[in-house]
Design a protein around this motif. Structure first.
Motif, PDB file in Angstrom:
ATOM      1  N   THR A 156       0.867  -0.961  -0.304  1.00 46.33           N
ATOM      2  CA  THR A 156      -0.566  -0.009   0.648  1.00 46.33           C
ATOM      3  C   THR A 156       0.891   1.523   0.035  1.00 46.33           C
ATOM      4  OG1 THR A 156      -1.349  -1.287   1.090  1.00 46.33           O
ATOM      5  CG2 THR A 156      -1.844   1.196   0.984  1.00 46.33           C
ATOM      6  N   LEU A 157       0.628   2.308  -1.037  1.00 49.52           N
ATOM      7  CA  LEU A 157       1.480   3.258  -1.340  1.00 49.52           C
ATOM      8  C   LEU A 157       0.579   4.262   0.104  1.00 49.52           C
ATOM      9  CD1 LEU A 157       2.244   3.418  -5.198  1.00 49.52           C
ATOM     10  CD2 LEU A 157       3.692   2.000  -2.640  1.00 49.52           C
ATOM     11  N   TYR A 190      -5.543  -2.852  -1.441  1.00 47.05           N
ATOM     12  CA  TYR A 190      -3.306  -2.393  -1.317  1.00 47.05           C
ATOM     13  C   TYR A 190      -3.969  -2.379  -2.929  1.00 47.05           C
ATOM     14  CZ  TYR A 190      -3.323  -8.319  -2.428  1.00 47.05           C
ATOM     15  OH  TYR A 190      -3.931  -9.088  -2.640  1.00 47.05           O
ATOM     16  N   ASP A 191      -2.337  -1.171  -3.062  1.00 48.91           N
ATOM     17  CA  ASP A 191      -2.070  -1.197  -4.516  1.00 48.91           C
ATOM     18  C   ASP A 191      -1.313  -2.151  -5.326  1.00 48.91           C
ATOM     19  OD1 ASP A 191      -3.286   0.896  -3.665  1.00 48.91           O
ATOM     20  OD2 ASP A 191      -1.821   2.373  -2.539  1.00 48.91           O
ATOM     21  N   TYR A 192      -0.776  -2.841  -4.911  1.00 51.70           N
ATOM     22  CA  TYR A 192      -0.314  -3.817  -5.771  1.00 51.70           C
ATOM     23  C   TYR A 192       0.015  -5.009  -4.942  1.00 51.70           C
ATOM     24  CZ  TYR A 192       1.731   0.088  -8.191  1.00 51.70           C
ATOM     25  OH  TYR A 192       2.127   1.159  -8.956  1.00 51.70           O
ATOM     26  N   LEU A 193       0.641  -5.976  -5.715  1.00 54.59           N
ATOM     27  CA  LEU A 193       0.229  -7.137  -5.593  1.00 54.59           C
ATOM     28  C   LEU A 193       1.859  -7.831  -6.399  1.00 54.59           C
ATOM     29  CD1 LEU A 193      -0.004 -10.049  -4.266  1.00 54.59           C
ATOM     30  CD2 LEU A 193      -1.608 -10.947  -5.907  1.00 54.59           C
ATOM     31  N   SER A 231       3.588  -3.194   3.937  1.00 54.63           N
ATOM     32  CA  SER A 231       3.067  -3.891   3.216  1.00 54.63           C
ATOM     33  C   SER A 231       2.779  -5.235   4.141  1.00 54.63           C
ATOM     34  CB  SER A 231       4.562  -4.283   2.456  1.00 54.63           C
ATOM     35  OG  SER A 231       5.563  -4.453   3.091  1.00 54.63           O
ATOM     36  N   ARG A 232       2.263  -6.287   3.738  1.00 56.74           N
ATOM     37  CA  ARG A 232       2.064  -8.121   3.930  1.00 56.74           C
ATOM     38  C   ARG A 232       2.715  -9.044   2.918  1.00 56.74           C
ATOM     39  NH1 ARG A 232      -4.232  -9.172   5.420  1.00 56.74           N
ATOM     40  NH2 ARG A 232      -3.924  -9.579   3.112  1.00 56.74           N
TER      41      ARG A 232
END
Length: 155
Positions: free
Chosen positions: A75-76, A107-110, A138-139
Motif C-alpha cells: 500500500t502506498l 492494497y495497491d500492488y501485488l 506491506s504484507r
C-alpha cells in the motif's frame, strides 16, 4: 486468420507454441497439418496481429539459487500519478521481482518475488523494496507450492 478472428488451425498453432516455443516450423506444420510455407505465413500473421507477443526461455528459480516465492501486498502513501509512475519504475528495476500488478481493492500492488529463504527475503525487503519511497504498508505470504503456472491464457 481473417479480420482478426482465429480459426481452429490458428488456435492449434498458438497452443503448440505456448508449450514449445522452440518447435521447428517443419514440426509445427506437421502437427497442425499444414505445409511449412502455409504454417510459417500463419505464424507471421499471428505475430503481426499481436497474438504472439514474443518468445522466452523459462528459467529455474531453484537452479538460480532463488527457490522461494513470496507474494507481497503493498500500500502506498499517496496515489497521484507521479507516485504511481515512480514506484512502478523503481519496482521494475529490481531483479528479484518476477511480476508486479497495480490493483484495485485493499492494497495497491501485488508483487511476486523470488528469494532464497527468509534471510534472502529480509535482505530483499531491507536493501531493495523499502528503499523505494512512498510505501505505507506491506504484507507478505510465502508460496508453499505452485499448483499451476502458465505464462499466457490458452487460446
Amino acid at each position: 486468420m481473417k479480420d482478426g478472428q482465429l480459426d481452429e488451425i490458428d488456435r492449434k498453432i498458438l497452443r503448440t507454441l505456448r508449450t514449445d516455443g522452440r518447435i521447428s516450423n517443419q514440426d509445427l506444420a506437421v502437427s497442425v497439418h499444414l505445409s511449412p510455407t502455409a504454417c510459417w505465413n500463419r505464424v507471421r500473421a499471428l505475430e503481426e496481429g499481436g497474438f504472439i507477443e514474443g518468445y522466452a526461455a523459462l528459467l529455474s528459480q531453484r537452479a538460480l539459487g532463488l527457490p522461494d516465492t513470496v507474494l507481497i501486498e503493498v500500500t502506498l502513501d499517496r496515489h497521484d500519478d507521479d507516485m504511481l509512475i515512480r514506484f512502478g519504475e523503481e519496482l521494475a528495476k529490481l531483479p528479484e521481482v518476477m511480476e508486479a500488478n497495480l490493483l484495485t481493492g485493499d492494497y495497491d500492488y501485488l508483487i511476486k518475488v523470488a528469494v532464497a529463504g527468509t534471510e534472502g527475503y529480509e535482505r530483499f525487503l531491507r536493501q531493495r523494496l523499502y528503499k523505494i519511497p512512498g510505501i505505507r504498508h506491506s504484507r507478505s505470504t510465502f508460496v508453499l507450492r505452485t499448483l499451476k503456472r502458465t505464462h499466457s491464457v490458452e487460446p
